[in-house]
Design a protein around this motif. Structure first.
Motif, PDB file in Angstrom:
ATOM      1  N   PRO A  33       9.856  -3.385  12.212  1.00  0.00           N
ATOM      2  CA  PRO A  33       8.560  -3.299  11.560  1.00  0.00           C
ATOM      3  C   PRO A  33       7.365  -4.295  12.705  1.00  0.00           C
ATOM      4  O   PRO A  33       7.376  -5.219  11.970  1.00  0.00           O
ATOM      5  N   MET A  79      -4.897   3.025   7.307  1.00  0.00           N
ATOM      6  CA  MET A  79      -4.277   2.082   6.808  1.00  0.00           C
ATOM      7  C   MET A  79      -3.875   1.060   8.210  1.00  0.00           C
ATOM      8  O   MET A  79      -3.656  -0.190   8.012  1.00  0.00           O
ATOM      9  N   TYR A  83      -3.984  -3.223   8.158  1.00  0.00           N
ATOM     10  CA  TYR A  83      -3.020  -4.993   8.826  1.00  0.00           C
ATOM     11  C   TYR A  83      -3.712  -5.031  10.445  1.00  0.00           C
ATOM     12  O   TYR A  83      -3.370  -6.322   9.792  1.00  0.00           O
ATOM     13  N   THR A 130       1.850  -3.269  -0.311  1.00  0.00           N
ATOM     14  CA  THR A 130       2.601  -2.730  -0.912  1.00  0.00           C
ATOM     15  C   THR A 130       3.156  -3.030  -2.477  1.00  0.00           C
ATOM     16  O   THR A 130       4.142  -2.795  -2.788  1.00  0.00           O
ATOM     17  N   THR A 132       5.138  -5.747  -2.762  1.00  0.00           N
ATOM     18  CA  THR A 132       6.562  -5.945  -2.779  1.00  0.00           C
ATOM     19  C   THR A 132       6.389  -7.434  -1.906  1.00  0.00           C
ATOM     20  O   THR A 132       6.816  -7.265  -1.254  1.00  0.00           O
ATOM     21  N   VAL A 137      10.656 -11.584   3.421  1.00  0.00           N
ATOM     22  CA  VAL A 137      12.079 -12.198   4.620  1.00  0.00           C
ATOM     23  C   VAL A 137      12.013 -11.661   6.233  1.00  0.00           C
ATOM     24  O   VAL A 137      12.370 -12.274   6.569  1.00  0.00           O
ATOM     25  N   TYR A 138      11.082 -10.972   5.773  1.00  0.00           N
ATOM     26  CA  TYR A 138      10.743 -10.372   7.667  1.00  0.00           C
ATOM     27  C   TYR A 138       9.769 -11.862   8.455  1.00  0.00           C
ATOM     28  O   TYR A 138       9.607 -11.666   9.697  1.00  0.00           O
TER      29      TYR A 138
ATOM     30  N   LEU B  87      10.645   3.549  12.444  1.00  0.00           N
ATOM     31  CA  LEU B  87      11.594   2.500  12.426  1.00  0.00           C
ATOM     32  C   LEU B  87      12.490   2.239  11.204  1.00  0.00           C
ATOM     33  O   LEU B  87      13.236   1.656  11.420  1.00  0.00           O
ATOM     34  N   PRO B 100      14.600  -5.279   2.899  1.00  0.00           N
ATOM     35  CA  PRO B 100      14.274  -4.603   2.259  1.00  0.00           C
ATOM     36  C   PRO B 100      14.316  -3.460   4.065  1.00  0.00           C
ATOM     37  O   PRO B 100      13.850  -3.549   4.373  1.00  0.00           O
ATOM     38  N   ILE B 101      14.269  -1.592   3.331  1.00  0.00           N
ATOM     39  CA  ILE B 101      13.915  -1.033   4.273  1.00  0.00           C
ATOM     40  C   ILE B 101      12.862  -1.151   4.019  1.00  0.00           C
ATOM     41  O   ILE B 101      11.956  -0.534   2.514  1.00  0.00           O
ATOM     42  N   VAL B 102      11.116  -0.978   5.166  1.00  0.00           N
ATOM     43  CA  VAL B 102      10.222  -0.220   4.923  1.00  0.00           C
ATOM     44  C   VAL B 102       9.712   0.758   5.702  1.00  0.00           C
ATOM     45  O   VAL B 102       9.631   0.450   7.224  1.00  0.00           O
ATOM     46  N   LEU B 104       6.063   0.851   6.244  1.00  0.00           N
ATOM     47  CA  LEU B 104       4.783   0.676   6.169  1.00  0.00           C
ATOM     48  C   LEU B 104       3.708   1.833   6.398  1.00  0.00           C
ATOM     49  O   LEU B 104       2.797   1.875   5.484  1.00  0.00           O
ATOM     50  N   GLY B 107       3.999   3.755   3.286  1.00  0.00           N
ATOM     51  CA  GLY B 107       3.781   2.957   1.388  1.00  0.00           C
ATOM     52  C   GLY B 107       4.554   3.143   1.035  1.00  0.00           C
ATOM     53  O   GLY B 107       5.371   2.768  -0.209  1.00  0.00           O
ATOM     54  N   VAL B 109       8.560   1.219   0.069  1.00  0.00           N
ATOM     55  CA  VAL B 109       9.713   0.154  -0.114  1.00  0.00           C
ATOM     56  C   VAL B 109      11.391   0.262  -1.048  1.00  0.00           C
ATOM     57  O   VAL B 109      10.923   1.008  -1.546  1.00  0.00           O
TER      58      VAL B 109
END
Lengths: 171, 123
Positions: A33, A79, A83, A130, A132, A137-138, B87, B100-102, B104, B107, B109
């Motif tokens: 992503p 959104m 970002y 989010t 989270t 980890v990305y 994605l 994790p599956i994200v 974006l 929104g 996760v």
């Protein structure tokens, strides 16, 4: 602000916006992503390096903010604004600092710094939005991606500066 | 710092460190466990992946879009989404690990915890 300066900045904004919009239509075949080339950064790098001493940091920042704001409106995704802002502001800050330490033969390195910090900014925004922290980890993957895409766009900027900066008129 | 060599060494080092971290994360993956589904930052559902006997789907709808999540025994995926690049769908089935599956744009996760990694081996 003189008319000449205003027109110069408007032209840079228009070029960056076109690159930004066209790039959004093409998605890279990478299953991570948020990975993109960041071609609009070529304009930021050009402004940072080509007219050394002629453009102020505030000018470059203004072009970036206008491009991000208009880009989000054109993309129709509010959104995306958060970002892009987080990534863009962190990247331009990193590049402005790096610029002080490099010559025109290392624009590619400045681009890589921009790529890295753009992706760090986006991850931070994603964590905040989010709620989270696990998204972090990305980070290693996106830092590597940022180096690759940043070197690519940085090299384009380097060639552009080499070929075109002599045509840049005084602002 | 006005030499290409300095930057090549710096970026190679950073990339190597990141690759090492990636490898460490990859080898730490496990299967099964508990899936936590977050929608706009709020915990929307908890699924015990090992306790599912038949597949079930969850549809999440919100201001930005729709995600349809499918869970089977030991694994979970986003089956459908209306986000711009999909994605999350292309990530496919996920059965554990730290990634994790994200999604974006919407929104979403999905985080997976626990599972039968090394911790699950009982003598």
């Amino acid at each position: 602000m003189t008319v000449r300066r205003l027109v110069t900045l408007a032209a840079f904004t228009a070029i960056a916006l076109i690159i930004h919009v066209v790039e959004a239509l093409v998605s890279l075949p990478v299953p991570i992503p948020g990975v993109k080339l960041g071609l609009a950064n070529i304009v930021t790098l050009f402004m940072l390096f080509a007219p050394r001493g002629k453009l102020r940091a505030a000018d470059i920042l203004a072009v970036l903010l206008c491009r991000i704001l208009l880009g989000a409106i054109f993309a129709g995704n509010p959104m995306a604004l958060a970002y892009s802002l987080a990534g863009g502001l962190l990247a331009i800050a990193a590049q402005m600092v790096t610029r002080r330490f490099v010559a025109e033969k290392q624009i590619w390195a400045c681009g890589a710094m921009g790529g890295i910090f753009h992706n760090i900014g986006q991850i931070l925004a994603a964590i905040v939005i989010t709620g989270t922290p696990a998204i972090a980890v990305y980070l290693p993957m996106l830092i590597i991606a940022g180096i690759i895409t940043g070197v690519f766009t940085g090299l384009i900027a380097q060639l552009t500066v080499k070929r075109l900066s002599k045509y840049m008129s005084k602002v | 710092m006005k030499s290409n060599r300095f930057w090549i060494i710096l970026f190679s080092f950073v990339a190597l460190v990141c690759a090492a971290v990636l490898l460490a994360i990859g080898s730490g993956s496990s299967s099964g466990g508990t899936a936590y589904i977050y929608w706009h930052g709020e915990l929307e559902g908890i699924i015990e992946l090992d306790a599912i006997s038949e597949s079930r789907t969850i549809t999440l709808k919100g201001g930005n879009g729709i995600n349809i999540i499918e869970a089977e025994r030991g694994r979970i995926r986003v089956a459908e989404a209306d986000c711009s690049n999909s994605l999350c769908v292309r990530q496919g089935w996920v059965s554990g690990g730290l990634t994790p599956i994200v999604c974006l744009p919407n929104g979403l996760v999905i985080r997976i915890e626990g599972g039968s990694g090394v911790d699950g081996v009982v003598g």
